[in-house]
Design an enzyme around this catalytic site. Structure first.
Site, short mmCIF file in Angstrom:
data_model
loop_
_atom_site.label_atom_id
_atom_site.label_comp_id
_atom_site.label_asym_id
_atom_site.label_seq_id
_atom_site.Cartn_x
_atom_site.Cartn_y
_atom_site.Cartn_z
N ARG A 27 -0.18 -4.77 -10.34
CA ARG A 27 -1.17 -4.79 -9.25
C ARG A 27 -1.13 -5.53 -8.30
O ARG A 27 -2.12 -5.34 -7.43
CB ARG A 27 -2.07 -5.24 -10.65
CG ARG A 27 -1.55 -4.42 -11.74
CD ARG A 27 -2.71 -5.21 -13.34
NE ARG A 27 -4.04 -6.08 -12.91
CZ ARG A 27 -5.34 -5.71 -13.26
NH1 ARG A 27 -5.30 -4.83 -13.90
NH2 ARG A 27 -6.09 -6.64 -13.09
N TRP A 74 -3.09 -12.89 -6.96
CA TRP A 74 -2.81 -12.16 -5.65
C TRP A 74 -4.03 -13.09 -4.89
O TRP A 74 -4.96 -13.23 -4.89
CB TRP A 74 -3.43 -11.39 -5.75
CG TRP A 74 -3.43 -10.08 -4.71
CD1 TRP A 74 -2.78 -8.92 -4.25
CD2 TRP A 74 -4.51 -9.70 -3.94
NE1 TRP A 74 -3.08 -8.79 -3.33
CE2 TRP A 74 -4.15 -9.14 -2.84
CE3 TRP A 74 -5.83 -9.90 -4.20
CZ2 TRP A 74 -4.90 -9.24 -2.29
CZ3 TRP A 74 -6.63 -10.22 -2.59
CH2 TRP A 74 -6.24 -9.26 -2.27
N ASN A 98 -8.71 -13.99 -12.73
CA ASN A 98 -8.81 -12.94 -12.20
C ASN A 98 -10.22 -12.97 -11.53
O ASN A 98 -11.49 -12.82 -11.94
CB ASN A 98 -8.32 -11.47 -12.77
CG ASN A 98 -8.49 -10.15 -11.66
OD1 ASN A 98 -9.01 -10.58 -10.73
ND2 ASN A 98 -8.67 -9.61 -12.58
N GLY A 99 -10.63 -12.61 -9.78
CA GLY A 99 -11.79 -12.52 -9.51
C GLY A 99 -12.48 -13.73 -8.51
O GLY A 99 -10.82 -14.07 -8.21
N GLU A 480 -4.55 10.02 5.50
CA GLU A 480 -3.84 9.35 4.50
C GLU A 480 -2.43 9.56 4.45
O GLU A 480 -1.71 8.86 4.68
CB GLU A 480 -3.92 11.15 3.71
CG GLU A 480 -3.09 10.52 1.87
CD GLU A 480 -3.33 9.35 1.14
OE1 GLU A 480 -4.19 8.56 1.24
OE2 GLU A 480 -2.32 8.91 0.88
N HIS A 503 -10.37 11.67 23.28
CA HIS A 503 -11.91 10.69 23.97
C HIS A 503 -11.47 9.56 23.51
O HIS A 503 -12.16 8.24 23.32
CB HIS A 503 -12.84 11.01 22.44
CG HIS A 503 -13.74 12.45 23.15
ND1 HIS A 503 -14.61 13.10 24.37
CD2 HIS A 503 -13.58 13.72 22.10
CE1 HIS A 503 -14.59 14.26 24.06
NE2 HIS A 503 -14.15 15.15 22.54
N LYS A 603 -2.86 -3.33 -6.54
CA LYS A 603 -2.73 -1.22 -6.61
C LYS A 603 -4.38 -1.45 -7.30
O LYS A 603 -5.26 -0.55 -7.39
CB LYS A 603 -2.30 -1.32 -8.40
CG LYS A 603 -1.92 -0.18 -9.33
CD LYS A 603 -1.74 0.74 -8.19
CE LYS A 603 -1.65 2.15 -8.22
NZ LYS A 603 -1.20 3.50 -7.23
O1 M6R Z 1 -7.78 2.44 -7.92
P1 M6R Z 1 -9.03 2.83 -6.97
O2 M6R Z 1 -8.19 4.49 -6.39
O3 M6R Z 1 -10.41 2.53 -6.89
O4 M6R Z 1 -7.90 2.43 -5.48
C1 M6R Z 1 -8.45 2.92 -4.28
C2 M6R Z 1 -7.54 1.95 -2.96
O5 M6R Z 1 -7.44 0.92 -3.46
C3 M6R Z 1 -6.39 2.55 -3.22
O6 M6R Z 1 -6.70 3.71 -3.15
C4 M6R Z 1 -5.15 2.09 -1.76
O7 M6R Z 1 -5.65 2.69 -1.09
C5 M6R Z 1 -3.87 2.81 -2.48
N1 M6R Z 1 -3.61 2.07 -2.00
C6 M6R Z 1 -3.10 3.42 -0.96
O8 M6R Z 1 -1.95 4.00 -1.22
#
Ligand code: M6R
Length: 608
Positions: A27, A74, A98-99, A480, A503, A603
């Site tokens: 995470r 974190w 957490n939060g 991406e 542009h 994560k």
């Molecule tokens: O768990 P989620 O799919 O909601 O997470 C969304 C983003 O935090 C996640 O896709 C993030 O951008 C990744 N680290 C990208 O590789």
């Protein structure tokens, strides 16, 4: 994002708590700590950085005790130092969180003026201080917990130990997930079922506003008004998955190579391969009737949604409103209650995506969740769940979840086209046939492009900036690619629509700027080649990712070409994802970064 574990045990807990924290490492975190109660006293060890540092401290000074809570932090408020690491102790109270406690400044001022001495810069410490102050006023433990929850606002998952009760953990949830695990004469608490998998697969998820009193053999759950409530026990699938790297150096590498298998598994859920038809979407979302679709998500999931938009609009003639969830939730979008909304999330816990979902729910839309974690909050709050079946994704950089999200969105767009009469049977069958061939093609690509990718990644690792270009569905894929590269290699990268180049970004082109062009031989190919000419004319270094037809058709003296098999348009984003992911992965490996847990990233992003 922060991870929480707790054990009300019959055996010593500190080693098991750290093992459970290891399963939450994915995470993202920057410090960690553990607290136990032994002989009527709270004890803790905390350390900056990775869990190995905490383990070192525990080796030097072991922690005894059969009850404990632990945390990976974190940092949000206050630097990631040992002093700010959880658990926070105040007068016989230990707290992990957490939060974000949004009203912490106001509470801190109030508590400080009443004489409280704060030891950290965190928002969390107000929770411990509030609990301690209520206890000093003479409140019992439960009463103090309830009173504290009435005062704090914001997002929290909390675990609390009271020194004078060595047989109970108290927990609360408002936002970030929290699961209670039922064992034999022992009870567990964790941020997710993966943390608890070795202990138990019988899980109760707290819902927002819940708080719980967890003993060795009992759990009592209350709502915010203090009423006893019942939450279902469910069997978690997390224990069924092997959470290890196998023969791979990193989880990310393993997850990239798992894609042929997981995509095939995911497609099996949505497609009838014998008849080459998609399975109709039954249930509350009726694609034949909805006037439009709203899609919202964050990061990679958002980019999958953007590709989904191209598909829903093209194949089902269904207008799609899409935005990143952090904007979507506040944009005050006029939404029709006849419409449906799709929320895409690997974790199913992303705070902004969840808030957007709730916004749409309030406006009467039918809610669909495209999620990996079927037990997640987003899944639970949706009317229809479309699982992506990728299995646990541990690497912070999303790879297999992305392509599985795409496979599910492609199937749903075809199903919508069929329901709305915008796709004929033959067209549908041709597309499903292409989807069915995808796992085989993915394996072929993964087995063939590795040497070229490694060679190019060595070059990319020397660069400061990289530009990705694409048109059509290759445009979100370009974004991406840039996201993947920047998050794990820390190289600055941008993804642009190839037609947008002139542009503005063309000003950046020089001999030092690699430009990665994603161009399958589709209806945009010639136009993208013209944009490549513009780059080449300015000395730009081009890496062209194309297919066999594209490679044969381009006479441009590109720096390098990565050649993939010819594929139909519907599967191109999934197949072309592979070189994009591998380029980022190998570049990061050459640079020696922490590929699975890149700096500053989490994560599961459970705060705004
Ligand atoms: O768990 P989620 O799919 O909601 O997470 C969304 C983003 O935090 C996640 O896709 C993030 O951008 C990744 N680290 C990208 O590789």
């Amino acid at each position: 994002m922060c991870g929480i574990v707790g054990i009300v045990g019959s055996q010593p807990v500190s080693e098991r708590l750290v093992d459970a924290l290891k399963r939450l490492e994915y995470r993202g975190y920057d410090s960690a700590g553990v607290a136990t109660i032994k002989d009527g006293e709270l004890h803790r060890r905390r350390a900056e950085g990775k869990l190995v540092n905490l383990e070192g401290k525990l080796r030097e000074e072991p922690l005894a005790g059969t009850i404990g809570i632990a945390h990976t932090r974190w940092a949000t408020h206050g630097a990631p130092t040992e002093r700010n690491a959880h658990p926070h102790f105040t007068d016989g109270v230990a707290v992990v969180h957490n939060g974000i406690i949004e009203n912490f400044a106001e509470l801190k001022a109030e508590l400080a003026s009443a004489g409280a001495e704060f030891q950290t810069e965190t928002d969390t410490e107000v929770v411990a201080q509030l609990l301690a102050s209520f206890r000093r006023e003479g409140m019992g433990r439960r009463e103090a917990m309830h009173a504290m929850l009435k005062r704090v606002s914001g997002a929290y998952a909390l675990a609390v130990l009271f020194e004078d009760d060595p047989s109970t953990i108290m927990a609360a949830r408002n936002g970030p997930p929290l699961a209670i695990g039922h064992g034999e004469g022992e009870m567990f608490l964790g941020s997710d079922a993966i943390a608890l998998a070795p202990f138990t697969n019988e899980i109760t998820y707290l819902v927002d506003g819940d708080w719980a009193v967890i003993g060795r053999a009992s759990v009592h759950i209350f709502d915010i008004d203090g009423n006893l409530v019942t939450r279902p026990r469910q069997i978690s699938m997390a224990a069924a998955y092997m959470i290890d790297k196998g023969n791979h150096r990193h989880f990310m590498e393993k997850e990239i190579h798992e894609q042929p298998e997981v995509i095939s598994h995911a497609l099996g859920h949505y497609v009838n391969f014998i008849e080459n038809r998609v399975l109709p979407v039954s249930g509350v979302i009726d694609f034949a009737k909805v006037p439009s679709l709203a899609i919202s998500a964050c990061g990679t999931a958002y980019l999958a949604g953007l590709i989904g938009k191209y598909w829903f609009e093209r194949y089902a003639r269904l207008p799609v409103e899409i935005d990143v969830a952090s904007e979507f939730r506040y944009r005050e979008i006029p939404l029709s209650p006849q419409s449906a909304a799709l929320f895409i999330s690997q974790s199913g816990e992303t705070a902004d995506t969840l808030a957007s979902l709730r916004y749409c729910k309030e406006h009467g839309l039918k809610i669909g969740a495209v999620v990996n974690t079927r037990e997640s909050t987003i899944a639970r709050e949706s009317d229809a769940v479309f699982p992506i079946l990728a299995g646990p994704e541990i690497g912070v950089a999303s790879t297999k979840a992305f392509t599985c999200q795409l496979a599910v969105l492609a199937s749903l767009a075809i199903a919508a086209g069929r329901a709305r009469g915008t796709l004929g049977e033959e067209e549908e069958q041709a597309m499903v046939k292409s989807l069915a061939e995808m796992p085989r093609l993915m394996s072929r690509v993964l087995n063939s492009i590795q040497p070229k990718i490694e060679f190019l990644s060595r070059e990319l690792a020397k660069c400061r900036d990289v530009l990705y270009l694409g048109r059509g569905t290759s445009f979100p894929l370009a974004m991406e690619g840039a996201l993947k590269l920047k998050e794990i290699s820390y190289i600055h990268a941008e993804g642009y629509a190839a037609g947008e180049l002139k542009h503005g970004p063309i000003a950046l082109i020089d001999e030092n700027m690699p430009v990665i062009v994603i161009a399958p031989h589709d209806r945009f190919f010639d136009k993208t080649v013209s944009n490549m000419q513009e780059v080449a004319a300015r000395g730009g270094r081009i890496i062209l990712i194309t297919d066999e037809k594209g490679a044969a058709a381009t006479t441009l003296d590109t720096m390098h070409t990565i050649v993939l098999p010819n594929v139909d348009e519907i599967v191109a984003p999934m197949i072309f994802s592979l070189p994009v992911q591998l380029l980022a992965y190998h570049t990061a490996v050459f640079m020696g970064t922490d590929v699975d847990q890149p700096r500053n990233l989490a994560k599961s992003v459970t705060v705004e």
